[in-house]
Write a protein that holds these residues in place. Structure first.
Motif, mmCIF file in Angstrom:
data_model
loop_
_atom_site.group_PDB
_atom_site.id
_atom_site.type_symbol
_atom_site.label_atom_id
_atom_site.label_comp_id
_atom_site.label_asym_id
_atom_site.label_seq_id
_atom_site.Cartn_x
_atom_site.Cartn_y
_atom_site.Cartn_z
ATOM 1 N N PHE A 95 -14.045 9.457 -14.402
ATOM 2 C CA PHE A 95 -14.846 8.387 -14.984
ATOM 3 C C PHE A 95 -14.441 8.175 -16.441
ATOM 4 C CE2 PHE A 95 -17.289 9.162 -11.260
ATOM 5 C CZ PHE A 95 -18.081 8.045 -11.048
ATOM 6 N N HIS A 96 -14.615 6.955 -16.922
ATOM 7 C CA HIS A 96 -14.230 6.580 -18.285
ATOM 8 C C HIS A 96 -15.372 5.794 -18.942
ATOM 9 C CE1 HIS A 96 -12.523 3.701 -21.245
ATOM 10 N NE2 HIS A 96 -11.765 4.734 -21.579
ATOM 11 N N ARG A 97 -15.530 5.994 -20.253
ATOM 12 C CA ARG A 97 -16.471 5.199 -21.047
ATOM 13 C C ARG A 97 -15.892 4.984 -22.418
ATOM 14 N NH1 ARG A 97 -22.092 5.781 -24.221
ATOM 15 N NH2 ARG A 97 -20.526 5.685 -25.874
ATOM 16 N N GLU A 98 -16.052 3.778 -22.968
ATOM 17 C CA GLU A 98 -15.590 3.518 -24.324
ATOM 18 C C GLU A 98 -16.281 4.469 -25.294
ATOM 19 O OE1 GLU A 98 -13.222 1.392 -25.084
ATOM 20 O OE2 GLU A 98 -13.028 0.740 -23.001
ATOM 21 N N LEU A 99 -15.606 4.803 -26.402
ATOM 22 C CA LEU A 99 -16.180 5.758 -27.357
ATOM 23 C C LEU A 99 -17.492 5.264 -27.956
ATOM 24 C CD1 LEU A 99 -13.226 7.209 -29.493
ATOM 25 C CD2 LEU A 99 -14.538 8.344 -27.697
ATOM 26 N N GLY B 39 -26.061 8.868 -16.858
ATOM 27 C CA GLY B 39 -26.602 8.170 -15.703
ATOM 28 C C GLY B 39 -25.814 8.432 -14.432
ATOM 29 N N ILE B 40 -24.752 9.230 -14.510
ATOM 30 C CA ILE B 40 -23.934 9.540 -13.340
ATOM 31 C C ILE B 40 -24.563 10.711 -12.590
ATOM 32 C CG2 ILE B 40 -21.650 10.172 -12.513
ATOM 33 C CD1 ILE B 40 -20.528 9.153 -15.158
ATOM 34 N N ASP C 36 -24.297 20.453 -19.015
ATOM 35 C CA ASP C 36 -24.724 21.725 -18.440
ATOM 36 C C ASP C 36 -24.196 21.867 -17.019
ATOM 37 O OD1 ASP C 36 -26.292 19.952 -17.014
ATOM 38 O OD2 ASP C 36 -28.182 20.538 -17.954
ATOM 39 N N GLY C 37 -23.249 21.015 -16.652
ATOM 40 C CA GLY C 37 -22.672 21.042 -15.326
ATOM 41 C C GLY C 37 -23.279 20.044 -14.366
ATOM 42 N N GLU C 38 -24.501 19.579 -14.672
ATOM 43 C CA GLU C 38 -25.154 18.569 -13.840
ATOM 44 C C GLU C 38 -25.512 17.326 -14.640
ATOM 45 O OE1 GLU C 38 -25.348 18.834 -10.627
ATOM 46 O OE2 GLU C 38 -24.554 20.875 -10.598
ATOM 47 N N GLN C 39 -25.819 17.505 -15.907
ATOM 48 C CA GLN C 39 -26.119 16.380 -16.789
ATOM 49 C C GLN C 39 -24.978 16.220 -17.795
ATOM 50 O OE1 GLN C 39 -30.599 16.321 -17.942
ATOM 51 N NE2 GLN C 39 -29.963 18.454 -17.908
ATOM 52 N N LEU C 40 -24.719 14.964 -18.174
ATOM 53 C CA LEU C 40 -23.687 14.660 -19.162
ATOM 54 C C LEU C 40 -24.269 13.720 -20.201
ATOM 55 C CD1 LEU C 40 -20.705 14.754 -20.096
ATOM 56 C CD2 LEU C 40 -20.279 12.834 -18.545
ATOM 57 N N PHE C 41 -24.179 14.118 -21.467
ATOM 58 C CA PHE C 41 -24.683 13.311 -22.570
ATOM 59 C C PHE C 41 -23.542 13.004 -23.537
ATOM 60 C CE2 PHE C 41 -28.285 15.738 -21.037
ATOM 61 C CZ PHE C 41 -29.360 14.861 -21.101
ATOM 62 N N GLY D 186 -20.945 0.857 -24.004
ATOM 63 C CA GLY D 186 -20.588 0.529 -22.634
ATOM 64 C C GLY D 186 -20.962 1.588 -21.623
ATOM 65 N N PRO D 187 -20.901 1.213 -20.327
ATOM 66 C CA PRO D 187 -21.252 2.127 -19.245
ATOM 67 C C PRO D 187 -20.069 2.986 -18.817
ATOM 68 C CG PRO D 187 -20.736 -0.014 -18.329
ATOM 69 C CD PRO D 187 -20.609 -0.156 -19.835
ATOM 70 N N TRP D 188 -20.372 4.037 -18.067
ATOM 71 C CA TRP D 188 -19.339 4.842 -17.422
ATOM 72 C C TRP D 188 -18.838 4.101 -16.199
ATOM 73 C CZ3 TRP D 188 -17.250 9.492 -18.999
ATOM 74 C CH2 TRP D 188 -17.903 10.139 -20.054
ATOM 75 N N GLN D 189 -17.527 4.123 -15.985
ATOM 76 C CA GLN D 189 -16.925 3.466 -14.838
ATOM 77 C C GLN D 189 -15.887 4.393 -14.201
ATOM 78 O OE1 GLN D 189 -17.850 0.603 -13.654
ATOM 79 N NE2 GLN D 189 -19.032 -0.281 -15.334
ATOM 80 N N PRO D 190 -15.803 4.423 -12.862
ATOM 81 C CA PRO D 190 -14.736 5.203 -12.233
ATOM 82 C C PRO D 190 -13.383 4.574 -12.511
ATOM 83 C CG PRO D 190 -15.928 3.937 -10.592
ATOM 84 C CD PRO D 190 -16.678 3.768 -11.880
#
Length: 206
Positions: free
Chosen positions: A116-120, A88-89, A70-75, A123-127
């Motif tokens: 940012f990247h995350r495995e499909l 969690g970002i 929604d521009g502020e949350q990412l799922f 795992g966590p999101w990482q810059p």
């Protein structure tokens, strides 16, 4: 009322928008089709807010792995939308996309815009190291390429190879909006000017 759509084939697609028939008349709802839009099925929708601007977006890489914001949350989901996991970002969510190994998202944290990247599947999101510009940048993502631009100030561009991400000269100037696309071995960038004509750039992958 549709806000965003994502298709993984000519028959299978997703639409995220607002259900105007709910009690508040503004309930975010995700639906999917398996028959090119002849029929639609509601999908579990995470707790998205209703943004003041049109920032509801959906992006699926395949039938199972997808994102909504929604521009502020990412799922993200890895099971077609049965379960959703918050990123969690903290920050403003920009461009969404995928590469051959996972989810990609541009996030502005109040100081810098970073990829940012995350495995499909886990795992966590990482810059992603090095893919960052100061301030809030417009992002564009396509398979194997990323652009971060601040209109009138800067436009930076990176491509991915087996050795990792490499910065290259940007295909568009800082006074153009960049849209990226990848087809087979070709990388494309649409440079749009307002007012004026757009320009399509093409580069072969190395």
């Amino acid at each position: 009322m549709p806000a965003s759509t994502s298709w993984v084939s000519a028959d299978r697609g997703w639409v995220l928008g607002l259900d105007t028939l709910c009690q508040t008349a503004k309930c975010p709802q995700l639906v999917r089709t398996l028959d090119g839009g002849a029929s639609w099925t509601r999908v579990t929708t995470p707790a998205l807010s209703v943004p003041e601007t049109d920032r509801l977006r959906v992006a699926f890489a395949n039938d199972a792995a997808g994102m909504v914001t929604d521009g502020e949350q990412l799922f993200v989901t890895s099971d077609g939308g049965t379960r959703w996991t918050p990123s969690g970002i903290k920050g403003t969510v920009g461009a969404l996309g995928f590469d051959n190994s996972g989810f990609l998202a541009v996030i502005y944290d109040g100081t810098s815009s970073r990829l940012f990247h995350r495995e499909l599947w886990f795992g966590p999101w990482q810059p992603v190291p090095g893919i960052e510009v100061k301030g809030q940048a417009f992002g564009a993502i396509a398979d194997g390429q990323v652009s971060l631009a601040k209109f009138g100030e800067t436009n930076r561009y990176w491509t991915r190879s087996p050795a990792g991400w490499l910065e290259e000269p940007a295909p568009c100037t800082e006074f153009a909006a960049t849209r990226l696309g990848t087809v087979s071995t070709g990388r494309y960038a649409l440079c749009s000017f307002d007012p004026g004509w757009g320009r399509l750039q093409h580069r072969h992958k190395r």
